[in-house]
Design an enzyme around this catalytic site. Structure first.
Site: not given
Length: 201
Positions: A124, A160
């Site tokens: 990701s 993230k």
């Protein structure tokens, strides 16, 4: 730059401190300071420091250590706490008792910084250059907008980009196939990324 172990760095710092006060320490003084079992243990460390160019010694004198101009690397041993998903959030798995050495000077990290490291799993964050099995070095500190963070979002851990829009924080992947993560109840920042380490196999 010199690559020194933590103990070698401590011995070198002690020698430098004593030398600045006008007295070069002897083997026995170094032995007493670091509680080595014998002067031969000190000699072993000094021999390695001499090989690495951190100091020079003259034979036939007791206070025979001369420091060189070479600059040592200021390393910190950082524990790798486990794995972190760089994908969808998941329960954090604490599996590792390994450590990595981090050059604080090269990363402009203060000596008193509290650090930890995590091994990434997933894709990701590929557009931020973070790949599966990379190790990210994190610092316990307050996150700022656009920092890459290890975060606990509604009880699950993930790596993230931290973003704040209209005063509301959320997490964003660096891969368009993953959705933004908006906390339903809580968002806890566990660390802010300071470095990336990749092992080439």
């Amino acid at each position: 730059m010199l690559l020194l172990t933590r103990k070698q760095q401590q011995i070198l710092d002690f020698i430098r401190q004593q030398t600045r006060s006008g007295i070069v320490p002897t083997l026995r003084e170094i032995q007493k300071r670091f509680k080595f079992a014998s002067p031969s243990a000190v000699s072993g460390h000094l021999r390695l420091l001499e090989k690495k160019g951190a100091l020079q010694r003259e034979s036939g004198r007791s206070r025979n250590i001369t420091l060189t101009g070479a600059k040592p690397v200021n390393f910190l041993e950082v524990p790798i706490l486990g794995m972190i998903p760089a994908g969808l959030p998941a329960d954090q798995e604490q599996i590792s008792n390994r450590c990595i050495s981090v050059d604080l000077d090269a990363l402009s990290i203060p000596k008193n910084a509290r650090m930890f490291a995590l091994e990434c799993r997933g894709d990701s964050m590929i557009n931020a250059g973070i790949l599966d099995k990379d190790v990210v070095v994190m610092e316990f500190k307050e996150a700022r907008n656009k920092d890459i963070v290890a975060a606990l979002i509604d009880g699950e851990c993930t790596l993230k980009r931290y973003l704040v829009q209209r005063g509301k924080p959320f997490l964003r992947a660096e891969n368009p196939k993953y959705p933004d993560l908006i906390p339903a109840q809580e968002l806890v920042i566990q660390g802010v990324m300071r470095a990336l380490i990749r092992t080439i196999k």
